[in-house]
Design a protein around this motif. Structure first.
Motif, PDB file in Angstrom:
ATOM      1  N   TYR A  49     -22.355   4.983 -42.049  1.00  0.00           N
ATOM      2  CA  TYR A  49     -21.827   3.929 -42.912  1.00  0.00           C
ATOM      3  C   TYR A  49     -22.632   3.799 -44.196  1.00  0.00           C
ATOM      4  CZ  TYR A  49     -24.869   0.216 -40.766  1.00  0.00           C
ATOM      5  OH  TYR A  49     -25.906  -0.556 -40.298  1.00  0.00           O
ATOM      6  N   SER A  72     -17.450   3.228 -37.169  1.00  0.00           N
ATOM      7  CA  SER A  72     -16.803   2.141 -36.448  1.00  0.00           C
ATOM      8  C   SER A  72     -16.542   2.501 -34.991  1.00  0.00           C
ATOM      9  CB  SER A  72     -15.487   1.777 -37.150  1.00  0.00           C
ATOM     10  OG  SER A  72     -14.841   0.727 -36.478  1.00  0.00           O
ATOM     11  N   TRP A  84     -22.800  -3.853 -37.134  1.00  0.00           N
ATOM     12  CA  TRP A  84     -21.380  -4.152 -37.315  1.00  0.00           C
ATOM     13  C   TRP A  84     -21.164  -4.975 -38.588  1.00  0.00           C
ATOM     14  CZ3 TRP A  84     -17.166  -2.142 -35.330  1.00  0.00           C
ATOM     15  CH2 TRP A  84     -15.949  -2.817 -35.444  1.00  0.00           C
ATOM     16  N   ASN A  88     -19.208  -3.472 -41.957  1.00  0.00           N
ATOM     17  CA  ASN A  88     -18.005  -4.128 -42.452  1.00  0.00           C
ATOM     18  C   ASN A  88     -18.191  -4.716 -43.845  1.00  0.00           C
ATOM     19  OD1 ASN A  88     -15.601  -4.059 -40.565  1.00  0.00           O
ATOM     20  ND2 ASN A  88     -17.295  -4.428 -39.158  1.00  0.00           N
ATOM     21  N   TRP A  91     -17.856  -1.619 -46.002  1.00  0.00           N
ATOM     22  CA  TRP A  91     -16.464  -1.169 -45.957  1.00  0.00           C
ATOM     23  C   TRP A  91     -15.575  -2.106 -46.773  1.00  0.00           C
ATOM     24  CZ3 TRP A  91     -14.364   0.765 -40.592  1.00  0.00           C
ATOM     25  CH2 TRP A  91     -13.182   1.489 -40.764  1.00  0.00           C
ATOM     26  N   ARG A 108     -11.920  -6.912 -43.175  1.00  0.00           N
ATOM     27  CA  ARG A 108     -13.311  -6.482 -42.975  1.00  0.00           C
ATOM     28  C   ARG A 108     -14.262  -7.667 -43.094  1.00  0.00           C
ATOM     29  NH1 ARG A 108     -13.313  -2.559 -39.828  1.00  0.00           N
ATOM     30  NH2 ARG A 108     -11.481  -1.361 -40.288  1.00  0.00           N
TER      31      ARG A 108
END
Length: 167
Positions: A49, A72, A84, A88, A91, A108
């Motif tokens: 990520y 994810s 997490w 997000n 993202w 998100r």
């Protein structure tokens, strides 16, 4: 250990990106990802990520989405809360907002918000980023009053939490 080396490489790559060297960051993230594939799902997810964020910055959105989706799949939200939330945020802000995918960005950021609300003291900087993202969404929708409320809350959090690097 290989996992420790992988996390160190991830950190070096992140710092290279922050220092304005995204191509060098991508090379180093690739090394961290290789080690992650061999040793640790958690390392792999984080490096993916982070790399996705760099790809989005460079406008390579297809590569970015592939990395976000793989990361994810590797993370269990309740077991990897911090990761997490970070994934997000990146993202939603770096990918979805950059592409004008406002509904996806809202989704998100809702993922982020549900965890921040439970433990706001654990996520001071993330709260700022969340409110900046929510403000962007409202700004795009034309709700200037709500956008201003989110931006004002982000500013207030920066001052209250003494997040001086955000000023």
């Amino acid at each position: 250990t290989s996992v420790n080396i992988g996390f160190a490489l991830n950190n070096i790559a992140f710092m290279a990106f922050e220092a304005g060297m995204p191509l060098q960051a991508l090379e180093t993230f690739a090394e961290a990802i290789t080690l992650g594939r061999e040793t640790s799902r958690n390392l792999l997810a984080i490096a993916l990520y982070n790399q996705a964020s760099v790809y989005a910055y460079l406008g390579e959105f297809s590569a970015s989405l592939i990395d976000f989706e793989e990361a994810s799949d590797l993370l269990e939200p309740d077991q990897h809360v911090r990761q997490w939330v970070e994934m997000n945020l990146y993202w939603g802000l770096d990918y979805c907002c950059a592409l004008g995918l406002w509904e996806d960005a809202a989704y998100r950021l809702a993922q982020v918000e549900q965890y921040i609300v439970e433990r706001p003291e654990s996520f001071p900087e993330e709260q700022v980023r969340l409110n900046l993202g929510l403000g962007q969404i409202e700004l795009n929708s034309g709700d200037l009053e709500q956008a201003d409320a989110y931006f004002s809350l982000a500013h207030k959090l920066v001052e209250e939490k003494k997040l001086t690097w955000w000023e």
